[in-house]
Scaffold this motif. Sequence first.
Motif, PDB file in Angstrom:
ATOM      1  N   PRO A 120       0.773  -1.160  -0.059  1.00 14.46           N
ATOM      2  CA  PRO A 120       0.110  -0.055  -0.133  1.00 14.46           C
ATOM      3  C   PRO A 120       0.439   1.291   0.008  1.00 14.46           C
ATOM      4  O   PRO A 120       1.975   1.195   0.604  1.00 14.46           O
ATOM      5  CB  PRO A 120      -0.746  -0.147   1.149  1.00 14.46           C
ATOM      6  CG  PRO A 120      -0.794  -1.695   1.629  1.00 14.46           C
ATOM      7  CD  PRO A 120       0.511  -2.098   0.999  1.00 14.46           C
ATOM      8  N   TYR A 121       0.256   2.235  -0.800  1.00 14.68           N
ATOM      9  CA  TYR A 121       0.805   3.573  -0.922  1.00 14.68           C
ATOM     10  C   TYR A 121       2.301   3.552  -1.742  1.00 14.68           C
ATOM     11  O   TYR A 121       2.768   4.803  -2.033  1.00 14.68           O
ATOM     12  CB  TYR A 121       1.194   4.040   0.565  1.00 14.68           C
ATOM     13  CG  TYR A 121      -0.085   3.983   1.519  1.00 14.68           C
ATOM     14  CD1 TYR A 121      -1.365   4.702   1.280  1.00 14.68           C
ATOM     15  CD2 TYR A 121      -0.113   3.122   2.378  1.00 14.68           C
ATOM     16  CE1 TYR A 121      -2.438   4.480   1.825  1.00 14.68           C
ATOM     17  CE2 TYR A 121      -1.370   2.891   3.269  1.00 14.68           C
ATOM     18  CZ  TYR A 121      -2.307   3.747   3.013  1.00 14.68           C
ATOM     19  OH  TYR A 121      -3.564   3.355   3.823  1.00 14.68           O
ATOM     20  N   LEU A 301       6.703  10.512   4.527  1.00 16.94           N
ATOM     21  CA  LEU A 301       7.902  10.685   4.292  1.00 16.94           C
ATOM     22  C   LEU A 301       8.316   9.801   2.835  1.00 16.94           C
ATOM     23  O   LEU A 301       9.118  10.289   2.307  1.00 16.94           O
ATOM     24  CB  LEU A 301       8.874  10.507   5.427  1.00 16.94           C
ATOM     25  CG  LEU A 301       8.722  11.642   6.767  1.00 16.94           C
ATOM     26  CD1 LEU A 301       9.331  11.151   7.855  1.00 16.94           C
ATOM     27  CD2 LEU A 301       8.735  12.862   5.981  1.00 16.94           C
ATOM     28  N   LEU A 302       8.305   8.485   3.230  1.00 17.45           N
ATOM     29  CA  LEU A 302       8.861   7.520   2.074  1.00 17.45           C
ATOM     30  C   LEU A 302       7.654   7.316   0.930  1.00 17.45           C
ATOM     31  O   LEU A 302       8.408   7.020  -0.004  1.00 17.45           O
ATOM     32  CB  LEU A 302       8.861   6.235   2.921  1.00 17.45           C
ATOM     33  CG  LEU A 302       9.806   6.054   4.216  1.00 17.45           C
ATOM     34  CD1 LEU A 302       9.737   4.745   4.899  1.00 17.45           C
ATOM     35  CD2 LEU A 302      11.369   6.511   3.551  1.00 17.45           C
ATOM     36  N   PRO A 304       5.092   9.781  -0.233  1.00 11.56           N
ATOM     37  CA  PRO A 304       4.270  10.861   0.010  1.00 11.56           C
ATOM     38  C   PRO A 304       3.127  10.864  -1.127  1.00 11.56           C
ATOM     39  O   PRO A 304       2.096  11.312  -0.851  1.00 11.56           O
ATOM     40  CB  PRO A 304       5.091  12.112  -0.349  1.00 11.56           C
ATOM     41  CG  PRO A 304       6.264  11.398  -0.988  1.00 11.56           C
ATOM     42  CD  PRO A 304       6.500  10.152  -0.534  1.00 11.56           C
ATOM     43  N   ASP A 305       3.252  10.437  -2.410  1.00  7.56           N
ATOM     44  CA  ASP A 305       2.138  10.725  -3.178  1.00  7.56           C
ATOM     45  C   ASP A 305       1.078   9.572  -2.901  1.00  7.56           C
ATOM     46  O   ASP A 305      -0.085   9.813  -3.188  1.00  7.56           O
ATOM     47  CB  ASP A 305       2.690  10.137  -4.659  1.00  7.56           C
ATOM     48  CG  ASP A 305       3.755  11.199  -5.195  1.00  7.56           C
ATOM     49  OD1 ASP A 305       3.491  12.386  -4.669  1.00  7.56           O
ATOM     50  OD2 ASP A 305       4.482  10.934  -6.067  1.00  7.56           O
ATOM     51  N   GLY A 306       1.459   8.153  -2.441  1.00  6.25           N
ATOM     52  CA  GLY A 306       0.599   7.284  -1.986  1.00  6.25           C
ATOM     53  C   GLY A 306      -0.092   7.743  -0.909  1.00  6.25           C
ATOM     54  O   GLY A 306      -1.357   7.696  -0.558  1.00  6.25           O
ATOM     55  N   TRP A 307       0.548   8.215   0.068  1.00  4.66           N
ATOM     56  CA  TRP A 307      -0.200   8.540   1.319  1.00  4.66           C
ATOM     57  C   TRP A 307      -1.145  10.001   1.292  1.00  4.66           C
ATOM     58  O   TRP A 307      -2.158   9.983   1.865  1.00  4.66           O
ATOM     59  CB  TRP A 307       0.980   9.211   2.439  1.00  4.66           C
ATOM     60  CG  TRP A 307       0.396   9.745   3.576  1.00  4.66           C
ATOM     61  CD1 TRP A 307       0.002   8.969   4.695  1.00  4.66           C
ATOM     62  CD2 TRP A 307       0.339  11.040   3.936  1.00  4.66           C
ATOM     63  NE1 TRP A 307      -0.459   9.662   5.756  1.00  4.66           N
ATOM     64  CE2 TRP A 307      -0.234  10.928   5.603  1.00  4.66           C
ATOM     65  CE3 TRP A 307       0.581  12.126   3.367  1.00  4.66           C
ATOM     66  CZ2 TRP A 307      -0.748  11.981   6.064  1.00  4.66           C
ATOM     67  CZ3 TRP A 307       0.244  13.505   4.265  1.00  4.66           C
ATOM     68  CH2 TRP A 307      -0.219  13.297   5.464  1.00  4.66           C
ATOM     69  N   GLN A 308      -1.035  10.598   0.267  1.00  7.54           N
ATOM     70  CA  GLN A 308      -1.657  11.704   0.102  1.00  7.54           C
ATOM     71  C   GLN A 308      -2.984  11.483  -0.553  1.00  7.54           C
ATOM     72  O   GLN A 308      -3.991  12.298  -0.732  1.00  7.54           O
ATOM     73  CB  GLN A 308      -1.304  12.965  -0.941  1.00  7.54           C
ATOM     74  CG  GLN A 308       0.099  13.512  -0.031  1.00  7.54           C
ATOM     75  CD  GLN A 308       0.696  14.687  -0.897  1.00  7.54           C
ATOM     76  OE1 GLN A 308       0.296  14.913  -1.862  1.00  7.54           O
ATOM     77  NE2 GLN A 308       1.882  14.817  -0.539  1.00  7.54           N
TER      78      GLN A 308
END
Length: 520
Positions: A120-121, A301-302, A304-308
Motif C-alpha cells: 500500500p501507498y 515521508l517514504l 508521499p504521493d501514495g499517502w496523500q
Amino acid sequence: MPEPTAKETALTLTPEQRVIPSWNDPLAAAVTRPIGGPLGEHAVVGKHWFWSPVRVGLLLAVMALVASWFGKASCIQQYQDDQGVSQLDWRSGRPFVAMCYTDIVPLYSAERLNNPDTFPYRTSWTDNAGTPEAQTRYMEYPVLTGMFQWVNAKITHAWLKVAESGWLPSALPVAVYFDITAVWLALAWLITVWAVARTHRRRPWDAALVAISPIVLVHAFTNFDTLAAAFAATGLLAWSRKKPALAGLLLGLGAATKLYPLLLLGALLVLCLRAGKMRAWGTTAATTVGTFLVINLPFALLTPDGWQEFYRLNTTRPMDPDSLYNVVSFFSGWTGFDGVLARGETPMWLNFVSGTLFLACCAGIAYVGLKAPMRPRLPQLCFLVVAAFLLTNKVWSPQYSLWLVPLAVLAIPRWRVLLAWMVLDALVWAPRMFYYLGADHRGLPQGWFLGTVVVRDLAVVGLCMLVIREIYRPGTDLVRLAGDDDPAGGFLDGAPDKVPAAPREPVLSSNTAGPRPSVP
C-alpha cells in the motif's frame, strides 16, 4: 408501606445498583413477556457463574454478525464460465438485486491486493489509461485501514497455498479474502459492544442495542468502519476509567483508521474547559496526535504521493448521493455551489460551505456544552458532534451510520427511540441498492432513494433535538435520573464546574422513571 415514588426511587439508588431495563424501558419490558415478564423484585441478580449482561450482549452480537455475514454471502458465490474457470457471480446486477453489495470484494482487485508484490501507498496503477482522464492511483484509505487490507490479502495468499495441499478448504481468492476480513471486522464490533457495556457499568444491558442494531445487520461488512468504531468506543472506555494516555492512544489509532475519532477530542475539550480538567485533556490530545503522527509519518515521508491519495480524493470528491446537498440539487434542479464540474475537478465552494456549516454546528455545540444549566454528559456531546459532521458533510456513505450506534446508545438509552431510528437507517439500504441497479434494469428512480435519505436525516436531527432537550432538562435524562452524573466522563464525573452557567433544573422527573428501584 406505600410503594416508593419515582423521585424517591431515584434518590435511594446507590452506585452499586444496576439499572434493570425491564423495569425502566417499555420496549425491554415487552420483550421479556414471552419469557415470563420483567425481572422479579426479589430476583437474585449478578450471581450466575457464567452469564452476565456483557456476555449475553456478546452472544447477541455474534448472532447478529452471523446474520450480517449471510446477508453478504450472496456476493461471494461463484460459477464456472464457458471455459470451466471459476468466476465471481456478479452477473445481472446480483450485488444490488440481492442487496449484498460490499466494498471489500471489488477493492481486493481495485487496490491491487490480489497481486503478491503489492504494498500500500507504494504500488500505483493508472486508471483510464490512454485517455485524457488517465490518472495515477494509489491505495485510497487511511494508513491503518490500508495496512489492514494488505495484511488480510497476505493471509489470503498464505491460506490458498496451504489449501493447495488439501489441508484447508479453498475458494476464489476474493471469497477467502472477504471471509478473513469479516472475521476481524466482527471481532472489532464485539469489542465495541464490550466497551459500551463496560463504560456505563450500571446500564450494561444497553449494549444489547449495539449488538443487535439493524445497522450492524446491514453494514458490519459493507466496509471497514467497525475498526474505527472499536477504537472510538474503547477510547471512551479508557477515558471513563481515568486513563487519559490510553484513551489518547486508542483515539489516535482510530484516527489513523478513519478520521472521525478525532472529533471526540472536541467534545472532550469543551467539557474539560467547563470542569477545569485541561491537564487530563492535554494528555489525551497529545497522545492522540502523537499516535497519529507516529503511524502516518513513515508513509508520508517514504511514499508521499501514495499517502496523500486519501486526502486528495476527499478533497476532489463531489457531493455523495446520500448527502443533503444532492437531495437539494435533485429536487430543485440546482447544479451545486460549483456548477457543473469536469472529471476530477475540485468542488472548492462545496468544500468551503460544508466545512463552514460543520464549524458553525461545532460552535453551537460548544455553546451548549459551556452554558447549559448542568454540564452535559460526554457521550451526549460526542453524539452531537459526529451527527453534525455527517449531516453537513458532502459524503455520507451508508456504513458511516455505524459511527453513531455506540454513541447514541451511550447518549440516549431509550430503546424504542433508538431502535426506530436504526430500523429507518438500515432500510435506506434497499432503495439505495435498487437505485444503483438503474432504471433500465427495473431499478428505482433516484427520487425514491433520496426520499428515504431525507427521512433518515430527519430521524438523526430528531435524535439531536432529543439530546439537546435532555441536556437542558436533565430531569428527562434516564442516566442522570438513576443517580449518575456522567459515567463515561472519567475526570468529569461529579466534578464541579469552573465556568458559571444558568441555574440548574432539578434532575428528578416523575415522568421518566419506573416505580421500582434498580437492584445490585
